[in-house]
Design a protein around this motif. Structure first.
Motif, PDB file in Angstrom:
ATOM      1  N   LEU A 285       0.827  -1.194   0.000  1.00 52.02           N
ATOM      2  CA  LEU A 285       0.000   0.000   0.000  1.00 52.02           C
ATOM      3  C   LEU A 285       0.868   1.253   0.000  1.00 52.02           C
ATOM      4  CD1 LEU A 285      -2.944   1.146   0.402  1.00 52.02           C
ATOM      5  CD2 LEU A 285      -2.499   1.016   2.864  1.00 52.02           C
ATOM      6  N   VAL A 286       0.472   2.235  -0.798  1.00 52.33           N
ATOM      7  CA  VAL A 286       1.064   3.574  -0.759  1.00 52.33           C
ATOM      8  C   VAL A 286      -0.005   4.529  -0.253  1.00 52.33           C
ATOM      9  CG1 VAL A 286       2.153   5.443  -2.064  1.00 52.33           C
ATOM     10  CG2 VAL A 286       2.574   3.055  -2.715  1.00 52.33           C
ATOM     11  N   VAL A 287       0.349   5.371   0.726  1.00 55.77           N
ATOM     12  CA  VAL A 287      -0.563   6.420   1.189  1.00 55.77           C
ATOM     13  C   VAL A 287       0.157   7.759   1.053  1.00 55.77           C
ATOM     14  CG1 VAL A 287      -2.011   5.033   2.706  1.00 55.77           C
ATOM     15  CG2 VAL A 287       0.115   5.982   3.590  1.00 55.77           C
ATOM     16  N   SER A 288      -0.529   8.703   0.422  1.00 52.84           N
ATOM     17  CA  SER A 288       0.053  10.019   0.183  1.00 52.84           C
ATOM     18  C   SER A 288      -1.061  11.047   0.219  1.00 52.84           C
ATOM     19  CB  SER A 288       0.777  10.060  -1.171  1.00 52.84           C
ATOM     20  OG  SER A 288      -0.132   9.827  -2.236  1.00 52.84           O
ATOM     21  N   HIS A 289      -0.698  12.316   0.048  1.00 54.29           N
ATOM     22  CA  HIS A 289      -1.729  13.348  -0.021  1.00 54.29           C
ATOM     23  C   HIS A 289      -2.058  13.672  -1.473  1.00 54.29           C
ATOM     24  CE1 HIS A 289      -4.396  16.391   1.314  1.00 54.29           C
ATOM     25  NE2 HIS A 289      -3.685  17.404   0.860  1.00 54.29           N
ATOM     26  N   CYS A 290      -1.034  13.866  -2.302  1.00 50.95           N
ATOM     27  CA  CYS A 290      -1.272  14.118  -3.722  1.00 50.95           C
ATOM     28  C   CYS A 290      -0.884  12.887  -4.519  1.00 50.95           C
ATOM     29  CB  CYS A 290      -0.531  15.366  -4.192  1.00 50.95           C
ATOM     30  SG  CYS A 290       1.266  15.243  -4.124  1.00 50.95           S
TER      31      CYS A 290
ATOM     32  N   PHE B  87       6.609  11.113  -7.827  1.00 48.72           N
ATOM     33  CA  PHE B  87       5.666   9.996  -7.790  1.00 48.72           C
ATOM     34  C   PHE B  87       5.585   9.285  -9.139  1.00 48.72           C
ATOM     35  CE2 PHE B  87       3.054  11.836  -4.048  1.00 48.72           C
ATOM     36  CZ  PHE B  87       3.754  11.055  -3.141  1.00 48.72           C
ATOM     37  N   ASP B  88       5.776  10.010 -10.241  1.00 47.85           N
ATOM     38  CA  ASP B  88       5.828   9.364 -11.554  1.00 47.85           C
ATOM     39  C   ASP B  88       6.960   8.348 -11.613  1.00 47.85           C
ATOM     40  OD1 ASP B  88       3.696  10.188 -13.069  1.00 47.85           O
ATOM     41  OD2 ASP B  88       4.722  11.898 -13.955  1.00 47.85           O
ATOM     42  N   ALA B  89       8.121   8.754 -11.126  1.00 47.66           N
ATOM     43  CA  ALA B  89       9.263   7.836 -11.105  1.00 47.66           C
ATOM     44  C   ALA B  89       8.974   6.642 -10.201  1.00 47.66           C
ATOM     45  CB  ALA B  89      10.517   8.570 -10.642  1.00 47.66           C
ATOM     46  N   LEU B  90       8.248   6.889  -9.101  1.00 47.57           N
ATOM     47  CA  LEU B  90       7.866   5.808  -8.197  1.00 47.57           C
ATOM     48  C   LEU B  90       6.946   4.814  -8.909  1.00 47.57           C
ATOM     49  CD1 LEU B  90       8.756   5.819  -5.172  1.00 47.57           C
ATOM     50  CD2 LEU B  90       6.368   6.302  -4.601  1.00 47.57           C
ATOM     51  N   GLU B  91       5.993   5.341  -9.674  1.00 39.71           N
ATOM     52  CA  GLU B  91       5.064   4.476 -10.417  1.00 39.71           C
ATOM     53  C   GLU B  91       5.815   3.510 -11.329  1.00 39.71           C
ATOM     54  OE1 GLU B  91       1.731   4.387 -10.254  1.00 39.71           O
ATOM     55  OE2 GLU B  91       0.890   6.390  -9.952  1.00 39.71           O
ATOM     56  N   ASP B  92       6.905   3.985 -11.915  1.00 38.95           N
ATOM     57  CA  ASP B  92       7.656   3.167 -12.867  1.00 38.95           C
ATOM     58  C   ASP B  92       8.487   2.092 -12.185  1.00 38.95           C
ATOM     59  OD1 ASP B  92       6.703   4.580 -15.061  1.00 38.95           O
ATOM     60  OD2 ASP B  92       8.332   6.046 -14.987  1.00 38.95           O
ATOM     61  N   ARG B  93       8.821   2.317 -10.916  1.00 38.96           N
ATOM     62  CA  ARG B  93       9.793   1.438 -10.260  1.00 38.96           C
ATOM     63  C   ARG B  93       9.196   0.578  -9.146  1.00 38.96           C
ATOM     64  NH1 ARG B  93      15.506   3.558  -7.579  1.00 38.96           N
ATOM     65  NH2 ARG B  93      16.409   1.480  -7.200  1.00 38.96           N
ATOM     66  N   LEU B  94       8.163   1.066  -8.486  1.00 41.42           N
ATOM     67  CA  LEU B  94       7.649   0.433  -7.280  1.00 41.42           C
ATOM     68  C   LEU B  94       6.597  -0.630  -7.603  1.00 41.42           C
ATOM     69  CD1 LEU B  94       7.572   0.463  -4.141  1.00 41.42           C
ATOM     70  CD2 LEU B  94       5.764   2.197  -4.310  1.00 41.42           C
ATOM     71  N   SER B  95       6.697  -1.772  -6.950  1.00 39.20           N
ATOM     72  CA  SER B  95       5.655  -2.785  -6.999  1.00 39.20           C
ATOM     73  C   SER B  95       4.712  -2.543  -5.822  1.00 39.20           C
ATOM     74  CB  SER B  95       6.272  -4.183  -6.905  1.00 39.20           C
ATOM     75  OG  SER B  95       5.276  -5.173  -6.811  1.00 39.20           O
ATOM     76  N   TYR B  96       3.417  -2.324  -6.110  1.00 40.94           N
ATOM     77  CA  TYR B  96       2.441  -2.071  -5.048  1.00 40.94           C
ATOM     78  C   TYR B  96       1.074  -2.563  -5.514  1.00 40.94           C
ATOM     79  CZ  TYR B  96       0.902   1.895  -7.878  1.00 40.94           C
ATOM     80  OH  TYR B  96       0.425   2.673  -8.905  1.00 40.94           O
ATOM     81  N   ARG B  97       0.167  -2.764  -4.542  1.00 38.93           N
ATOM     82  CA  ARG B  97      -1.178  -3.252  -4.856  1.00 38.93           C
ATOM     83  C   ARG B  97      -2.188  -2.112  -4.951  1.00 38.93           C
ATOM     84  NH1 ARG B  97      -1.956  -6.973   0.014  1.00 38.93           N
ATOM     85  NH2 ARG B  97      -4.150  -6.717  -0.584  1.00 38.93           N
ATOM     86  N   GLN B  98      -2.126  -1.178  -3.987  1.00 37.87           N
ATOM     87  CA  GLN B  98      -3.091  -0.090  -3.933  1.00 37.87           C
ATOM     88  C   GLN B  98      -2.383   1.206  -3.554  1.00 37.87           C
ATOM     89  OE1 GLN B  98      -6.663  -0.284  -4.426  1.00 37.87           O
ATOM     90  NE2 GLN B  98      -6.088  -2.265  -5.291  1.00 37.87           N
ATOM     91  N   TRP B  99      -2.884   2.320  -4.106  1.00 35.60           N
ATOM     92  CA  TRP B  99      -2.364   3.648  -3.770  1.00 35.60           C
ATOM     93  C   TRP B  99      -3.570   4.527  -3.433  1.00 35.60           C
ATOM     94  CZ3 TRP B  99       2.461   5.879  -6.513  1.00 35.60           C
ATOM     95  CH2 TRP B  99       2.789   7.149  -5.983  1.00 35.60           C
ATOM     96  N   TYR B 100      -3.597   5.015  -2.193  1.00 28.79           N
ATOM     97  CA  TYR B 100      -4.659   5.907  -1.743  1.00 28.79           C
ATOM     98  C   TYR B 100      -4.097   7.309  -1.543  1.00 28.79           C
ATOM     99  CZ  TYR B 100      -7.838   2.017  -0.832  1.00 28.79           C
ATOM    100  OH  TYR B 100      -8.668   0.930  -0.977  1.00 28.79           O
ATOM    101  N   PHE B 101      -4.832   8.306  -2.010  1.00 25.50           N
ATOM    102  CA  PHE B 101      -4.413   9.691  -1.805  1.00 25.50           C
ATOM    103  C   PHE B 101      -5.643  10.581  -1.666  1.00 25.50           C
ATOM    104  CE2 PHE B 101      -4.566   8.817  -6.334  1.00 25.50           C
ATOM    105  CZ  PHE B 101      -5.242   9.903  -6.876  1.00 25.50           C
ATOM    106  N   GLY B 102      -5.462  11.737  -1.032  1.00 26.28           N
ATOM    107  CA  GLY B 102      -6.541  12.702  -0.814  1.00 26.28           C
ATOM    108  C   GLY B 102      -6.339  13.942  -1.669  1.00 26.28           C
TER     109      GLY B 102
ATOM    110  N   ARG C 143      -5.863   0.245  -9.221  1.00 26.11           N
ATOM    111  CA  ARG C 143      -4.866   0.418  -8.166  1.00 26.11           C
ATOM    112  C   ARG C 143      -4.870   1.799  -7.513  1.00 26.11           C
ATOM    113  NH1 ARG C 143       1.048  -1.586  -9.314  1.00 26.11           N
ATOM    114  NH2 ARG C 143       0.992  -0.122 -11.048  1.00 26.11           N
ATOM    115  N   HIS C 144      -5.509   2.785  -8.102  1.00 26.97           N
ATOM    116  CA  HIS C 144      -5.457   4.145  -7.580  1.00 26.97           C
ATOM    117  C   HIS C 144      -6.822   4.582  -7.065  1.00 26.97           C
ATOM    118  CE1 HIS C 144      -1.995   4.002 -10.359  1.00 26.97           C
ATOM    119  NE2 HIS C 144      -1.436   4.840  -9.513  1.00 26.97           N
ATOM    120  N   CYS C 145      -6.848   5.040  -5.820  1.00 25.39           N
ATOM    121  CA  CYS C 145      -8.103   5.465  -5.215  1.00 25.39           C
ATOM    122  C   CYS C 145      -7.953   6.872  -4.637  1.00 25.39           C
ATOM    123  CB  CYS C 145      -8.526   4.494  -4.125  1.00 25.39           C
ATOM    124  SG  CYS C 145     -10.179   4.826  -3.472  1.00 25.39           S
TER     125      CYS C 145
END
Length: 235
Positions: free
Chosen positions: A163-168, A197-212, A223-225
């Protein structure tokens, strides 16, 4: 342990979504259960009696509240909080309200069965109506050192999280997020955090990303909520 995620609280403005009437599931939780706020927690700011009332109220809820910082935070207050370690990463615990915990930028946590990467921060699009050092702060965007620390912590877990949690969000998700918020193009420009975060998208393996941040509730893809008033269980 269960893990739940919601969007911006904005101090007293949106805290009502955590009431038992609006979120009845919360009444059955315990201190071992975690609610993660995706930025703009917003308290304390000025130390008013109203703020203290709502912090006391939140600390009295049965769960533990975690949050990543957004752009609307009192960063001098956060900077003065002691740093400790919990769930495998650095945190800041509110001394007067120990069930409220700041998840620090660039940290990786083990929340039950979930490996979670946290990165707070975002750009304020309304700086011209705010006062630097009072209602907005340059610290709203992560420093180079904070981004570098995040990369080192991800190195340590092989760039693999649940899981990734961020604000933007990343630049590539920005059009969809703004569209869900009914903003359209142009109101929110890209910044260095969106691009990181774009660079993270290209490199990171994750299941879900939540942001506000964008004040809407929308599952943008599998995967993006984008989350604001909804409160959802993860895992």
């Amino acid at each position: 342990m269960s893990v739940w995620v919601t969007g911006d609280v904005h101090g007293s403005i949106d805290i009502g979504k955590l009431s038992g009437r609006r979120w009845p599931e919360g009444k059955g939780l315990t201190r071992d259960d975690l609610l993660v706020v995706c930025g703009d927690f917003g308290m304390p700011w000025d130390g008013s009696n109203e703020e203290r009332y709502w912090l006391d109220w939140l600390a009295g809820r049965p769960w533990t509240t975690l949050f990543v910082d957004g752009n609307h935070e009192c960063f001098p207050y956060l900077a003065d909080l002691p740093v400790t370690e919990r769930w495998g990463g650095r945190v800041q615990v509110y001394p007067e309200w120990p069930s409220i915990v700041h998840l620090m930028r660039g940290e990786v946590y083990q929340l039950g069965d979930l490996r979670v990467f946290a990165m707070g921060g975002a750009s304020s699009h309304d700086k011209e109506w705010r006062v630097e050092g009072w209602s907005w702060f340059p610290e709203e965007l992560p420093s180079f050192e904070e981004l570098e620390r995040g990369e080192k912590n991800l190195d340590a877990v092989g760039w693999d999280v649940d899981l990734v949690v961020s604000h933007c969000c990343s630049s590539r998700m920005l059009p969809a997020a703004l569209g869900a918020a009914g903003v359209g193009g142009g109101r929110e420009g890209r910044d260095r955090l969106n691009e990181w975060f774009d660079a993270l998208e290209d490199r990171l393996s994750y299941r879900q990303w939540y942001f506000g941040h964008y004040h809407a509730d929308e599952r943008l893809d599998e995967r993006h909520c984008l989350i604001y008033r909804d409160i959802v269980r993860v895992g």
